[in-house]
Every structure is written in structure tokens, then in C-alpha cells.
Design a protein around this motif. Structure first.
Motif, short mmCIF file in Angstrom:
data_model
loop_
_atom_site.label_atom_id
_atom_site.label_comp_id
_atom_site.label_asym_id
_atom_site.label_seq_id
_atom_site.Cartn_x
_atom_site.Cartn_y
_atom_site.Cartn_z
N GLU A 34 0.83 -1.20 0.00
CA GLU A 34 0.00 0.00 0.00
C GLU A 34 0.87 1.25 0.00
O GLU A 34 0.54 2.25 -0.67
CB GLU A 34 -0.93 0.02 1.21
CG GLU A 34 -1.93 1.17 1.16
CD GLU A 34 -2.93 1.17 2.29
OE1 GLU A 34 -4.14 1.13 2.02
OE2 GLU A 34 -2.48 1.22 3.46
N TYR B 84 1.80 1.98 -3.46
CA TYR B 84 0.71 2.60 -4.22
C TYR B 84 0.62 4.09 -3.90
O TYR B 84 0.53 4.92 -4.80
CB TYR B 84 -0.63 1.92 -3.91
CG TYR B 84 -1.76 2.46 -4.76
CD1 TYR B 84 -2.03 1.91 -6.00
CD2 TYR B 84 -2.51 3.56 -4.34
CE1 TYR B 84 -3.04 2.42 -6.81
CE2 TYR B 84 -3.52 4.08 -5.15
CZ TYR B 84 -3.78 3.51 -6.38
OH TYR B 84 -4.77 4.03 -7.18
N TYR C 12 -4.14 -0.61 -4.44
CA TYR C 12 -4.83 -0.09 -3.27
C TYR C 12 -5.55 1.23 -3.58
O TYR C 12 -5.70 2.08 -2.71
CB TYR C 12 -3.83 0.11 -2.12
CG TYR C 12 -3.50 -1.18 -1.40
CD1 TYR C 12 -4.28 -1.63 -0.34
CD2 TYR C 12 -2.40 -1.95 -1.78
CE1 TYR C 12 -3.98 -2.81 0.33
CE2 TYR C 12 -2.09 -3.14 -1.13
CZ TYR C 12 -2.89 -3.56 -0.07
OH TYR C 12 -2.58 -4.73 0.59
N PHE D 50 -8.15 -4.86 -5.67
CA PHE D 50 -7.00 -5.56 -5.09
C PHE D 50 -7.10 -7.07 -5.37
O PHE D 50 -8.10 -7.71 -5.09
CB PHE D 50 -6.96 -5.30 -3.58
CG PHE D 50 -5.85 -6.02 -2.88
CD1 PHE D 50 -4.52 -5.67 -3.09
CD2 PHE D 50 -6.13 -7.05 -1.99
CE1 PHE D 50 -3.49 -6.33 -2.44
CE2 PHE D 50 -5.11 -7.71 -1.33
CZ PHE D 50 -3.79 -7.35 -1.56
N ARG E 71 -8.64 3.81 -4.30
CA ARG E 71 -9.88 3.99 -3.55
C ARG E 71 -10.97 4.65 -4.40
O ARG E 71 -10.70 5.64 -5.09
CB ARG E 71 -9.63 4.83 -2.30
CG ARG E 71 -8.58 4.23 -1.37
CD ARG E 71 -8.49 4.99 -0.07
NE ARG E 71 -7.44 4.43 0.78
CZ ARG E 71 -7.21 4.82 2.04
NH1 ARG E 71 -7.95 5.78 2.57
NH2 ARG E 71 -6.24 4.26 2.75
N LYS F 12 -0.56 -4.69 -5.55
CA LYS F 12 -0.32 -3.35 -5.01
C LYS F 12 -1.46 -2.39 -5.37
O LYS F 12 -1.32 -1.18 -5.24
CB LYS F 12 1.01 -2.79 -5.56
CG LYS F 12 2.23 -3.64 -5.17
CD LYS F 12 3.51 -3.10 -5.80
CE LYS F 12 4.69 -4.01 -5.49
NZ LYS F 12 5.93 -3.54 -6.16
#
Length: 494
Positions: free
Chosen positions: A253, A256, A305, A295, A307, A303
Motif C-alpha cells: 500500500e 501505491y 490499493y 485488489f 480507492r 499493489k
């Protein structure tokens, strides 16, 4: 002195040598009204989620340059990519037309002959693109980054970026390989480049600035910067990874988060270049090709992540998170409206908007985009035609959707009482079945009140639902009737 400058000076000479005062005023007004063509820059991320920028609500990632671009420009909260997947989205952006019209229904894989004719898919020569439209009125044009609009990249078998109006290009077919770090798969104007040291986002900004250094400064320019980030395979500078490690769930994360900030830093370098070189009157638009990857949807997505923020779904969904993405518009050197707007704007609108600003004629084709020039004056834009998406390979069940005003309607596609299987491509083996299929199981959302698409209001709002359903069915039929079908010529089949 170029021809435009010569004509401009000639008009002034005529104006002040004319003895007739009325004629003098007419010529003077014509000179004063001469449109000043803006430079135009499109910054496009790959798989950036609606919630991945600080200015759009991410609590950890720092995106100072993009935040400032939004703060001093126009932040678009209701901005849409043209599709929830890469190749389709890019084709729609370039042409101002639904990617279905171009026949690009899904991402374009590398060339491999397949039963559904997917190997034939490419942006066809008959399509007219933004750089072609702008070149017609004197622009120089450049693409750096990701192309992904042909199954045979850097081949005479299919049109390449230069065939669509790009004077100069350095691009990859799809993702940077083996990762964003030290990529080996760039091609510059048809010539393979080999391994380049550094990270992709910074490499393409270097290339863009190098091209800007050499351009004809008396001509306006169009520049598309198509970042590979934050699409997998993700690789990020170690100092940025270490910066985020204490705030992230894990190393992946942190990588990312660092990947997104590295894009922001690259954007900052380009903005600094414009300031240092006194490049003003430059319209910049920033967005993403689609929503964030899920994911571990596939093995290499470890990787991913990204949103979606408050939106439902992810990349490959026709729910909002599939194609509702961050949108920022900033006109450097021009006094325009600045602030946040919920006007419904799409990447389909780029071509007609840029054409109007540049004084270019629109191509003689069906366009699904509309000019949003009014945004710069007042922050308001009311689109006349709804946005319609038909993504036949969607992860969610309702693969057809339409937004009009505050409302969005969605439906399943069923054939003989059963949901149609997922489709990568329309070809002569499935088009008849698709045309027999029907839209069913409709749902209606008020996105102004329910951004998360959590409540179907079709029963509560029967009149709205009836009106939306009728228009939805009509718009989808028109789109399907106008969609390109890939047919393999029999002599070339074997």
C-alpha cells in the motif's frame, strides 16, 4: 514570421491606412476579435480512483500540485471517463464518440488471433481525433506515455499515433514493462528506445519538456501526457515509499501511495516548466481513464490499493466508481471561473470543447460529447444529450447505464430470459444475439442525493422512472445500431 502573424500585421496596416473611418472601425474590430488559440494539455492517469487525490478526499496521499491546480482552477466532482476500462476510454477521449462506435469494447490485448475477432481491434483510420482537429488550425501535437489503441502496436498493419495527428510520440502499447521503473518497451516515432533509467511518470515528463524545447514557439501546441501510473505493475521511488510506510497497511500500500505522489511530482515539474518558460494561455485538463483496480483481481494486482471514495464499484463496473473519476480543469494565464462544480462533464466533451476554443471545425461524424466552454465563464454547463454506457464485459450485472441530470438508470441485458454472457468484442458471431437481447431489471438512482447508488427510487419516482426508461431504451438502441462490428475478411482469415 509565420503566415498567421503576417495576416494579423497586414490587417493592422490596412486598418490604419484606410481613409474611410467606418471601414477602419470594422477592420479594427475584426483584428481585436481575432481568437487567441490556447495551448492544450491533457494529463491522463491510468486506474486512478475517485478517492485517490487529497483534493478528492484521500486522507494520506499528498498531491500538492494537483490540489493547487484544482484550487486555482475548476474542480469537477461529476466528471466521467468514457468507459470503465482502458482502451475504450482512450478511444472515446480522442474521438469525442462513444468507444462502441469505434468498435473498442474492452481493453486491447497484444496481437493473438481469436474466435471473436478481438485481434482485429484498433482505432480505425476513419476516426477523427483531437490532434487531427487541432492540426487543421495550426497546432503542433505530441503524445507521451500510453497508447493502447491498437492490437498491433508499432506495425504497418494498423494505424499508429502519427496516423491520428500526433506529430511526435513516444509511447508504449499498454503498461510500462517490466514495471514503472526502468521501462524497456517505449517506442519513439516508430523506433524502439530500449531501457530508460528512471520512473515512467518522470520519463514521459522529461520527453514532453524535451519536445516543448524544440517546438515552433509561434504555434499553439496540443500535448497528451498519458501516465502509466498507478496501473500495475507498480514501482515507486524508495524515498517516497519510506515516507508512506508508517501510514500504510503494508509495504504494497505504501508503494501505491508513493506511486500516486510520484505522478503529482511529475505534474509539478511540467507546471514549473511552463512558469519558467513563460508559457501562458495554456488549458490543462487532468483526469483518469477509469476507476481503481480491485485488489488481487488478478495475480499481479497485489499493489492495487486505489480507492473509489464514496462511490460504488471499481474499475470494470458500470456503477459510478468504474468511470466517475477525478476531474480538474485549469486555464493558465486566463481569467476564468474557479471553484467546484457538479456539472456533468465527460472526456467525450474534450474534442468539441478544444475545437471551439481553437476555432476548428468539428468532424462530420456523430459526436457524443458537447462543448463545455460555458464552464470557463460561469462554472455552469447543462448537457443536452445524456451519457450512455454499454460495457458488455462489466463485473456487475447491470452492464448498460445512462446518466441524465441528477438521475442514473441501469439495466441488465437478457436473451431468452437469461442474462447475456460477458462479451469482449462485437463481431459477426454475436451481433445478431445482442440485437435480439432486451434491457431488463431497471434501477434508478438520484446521484445528487445518493452518490453511493444505495437506493433504487424507481417506485418512489414513477414519472421520472418512466421518462428515463423510455429515453434510456432509445439511446441504447441508437448506440447499438451505430456500434462497429468486427468482421474478418475471408481471404485474410487463415
Amino acid at each position: 514570421m509565420n503566415i498567421k502573424s503576417f495576416i494579423y500585421v497586414l490587417c493592422i496596416m490596412i486598418c490604419f491606412s484606410c481613409k474611410d473611418e467606418k471601414k477602419q472601425n470594422v477592420v479594427a474590430e475584426a483584428v481585436e476579435a481575432k481568437p487567441e488559440q490556447p495551448n492544450i494539455v491533457v494529463l491522463l492517469c491510468d486506474d486512478l480512483g475517485y478517492g485517490d487525490l487529497a483534493t478528492f478526499g484521500h486522507p494520506i496521499i499528498e498531491t500538492d500540485n494537483l490540489d493547487k491546480l484544482a484550487e486555482t482552477g475548476i474542480k469537477l466532482t461529476d466528471f466521467y471517463a468514457t468507459a470503465p476500462v482502458c482502451s475504450s476510454s482512450r478511444a472515446g477521449l480522442l474521438t469525442g464518440r462513444s468507444p462502441n462506435r469505434a468498435g473498442i469494447y474492452d481493453f486491447i490485448p497484444g496481437y493473438k488471433k481469436s474466435e471473436d475477432n478481438r485481434d482485429l481491434v484498433h482505432l480505425r483510420a476513419e476516426e477523427v481525433t483531437i490532434p487531427q482537429v487541432l492540426k487543421s488550425v495550426g497546432y503542433e501535437t505530441c503524445l507521451v506515455g500510453k497508447w493502447h489503441c491498437s492490437s498491433q502496436f508499432n506495425s504497418d498493419a494498423q494505424p499508429q499515433p502519427n496516423d491520428f495527428g500526433f506529430d511526435y510520440w513516444m509511447a508504449t502499447h499498454n503498461n510500462a514493462s517490466p514495471s514503472h521503473k526502468n521501462p524497456k518497451n517505449f517506442v519513439r516515432n516508430g523506433e524502439k528506445v530500449g531501457e530508460i533509467e528512471g520512473f515512467s511518470s518522470q520519463i514521459i515528463i522529461d520527453e514532453a519538456m524535451s519536445w516543448l524545447d524544440k517546438r515552433d514557439t509561434e504555434k499553439p501546441f496540443f500535448l497528451e501526457v498519458a501516465f502509466h501510473e498507478p496501473h500495475e505493475p507498480i514501482a515507486s521511488p524508495e524515498d517516497l515509499v519510506q515516507k508512506y510506510l508508517p501510514k500504510a497497511k503494508n509495504l504494497e500500500e505504501a508503494e501505491y501511495f508513493a506511486n500516486v505522489e510520484n505522478v503529482d511530482l511529475a505534474v509539478g515539474r511540467l507546471l514549473e516548466y511552463f512558469e519558467t518558460h513563460n508559457i501562458t494561455n495554456t488549458l490543462i485538463v487532468f483526469s483518469s481513464d477509469n476507476g481503481p483496480e480491485t485488489f488481487m483481481r488478478y495475480e499481479r494486482a497485489k499493489k492495487s490499493y486505489g480507492r473509489p471514495g464514496p462511490l460504488k464499484g471499481m474499475k470494470l463496473w458500470t456503477n459510478e466508481a468504474g468511470f466517475r473519476v477525478p476531474g480538474i480543469v485549469n486555464w493558465i494565464g486566463k481569467d476564468t471561473y474557479s471553484g467546484t462544480t457538479n456539472a456533468v462533464v465527460s472526456a467525450l466533451d474534450f474534442l468539441p470543447t478544444f475545437a471551439e476554443l481553437a476555432g476548428a471545425e468539428l468532424p462530420d461524424r456523430i459526436l457524443d460529447g458537447e462543448s463545455f466552454v460555458s464552464l470557463f465563464k460561469s462554472g455552469n454547463f447543462e448537457r443536452e444529450k445524456p451519457l450512455t454506457w454499454a460495457f458488455y464485459d462489466a463485473i456487475n450485472d447491470r452492464r448498460v447505464a445512462m446518466r441524465k441530470g441528477d438521475y442514473k438508470i441501469m439495466a441488465r441485458i437478457e436473451l431468452d430470459g437469461e442474462m447475456l454472457p460477458n462479451i469482449h468484442n462485437l463481431y459477426d458471431g454475436n451481433i445478431d444475439e445482442l440485437k435480439r437481447a432486451e434491457l431488463t431489471d431497471f434501477v434508478l438512482f438520484n446521484l445528487k442525493n445518493d452518490i453511493a447508488e444505495s437506493e433504487d427510487i424507481s417506485i418512489q419516482k414513477p414519472e421520472v422512472f418512466k421518462t428515463m426508461k423510455t429515453e434510456f431504451e432509445s439511446e441504447y438502441k441508437a448506440l447499438l445500431d451505430g456500434s462497429h462490428v468486427w468482421i474478418r475478411d475471408k481471404p485474410n482469415y487463415e
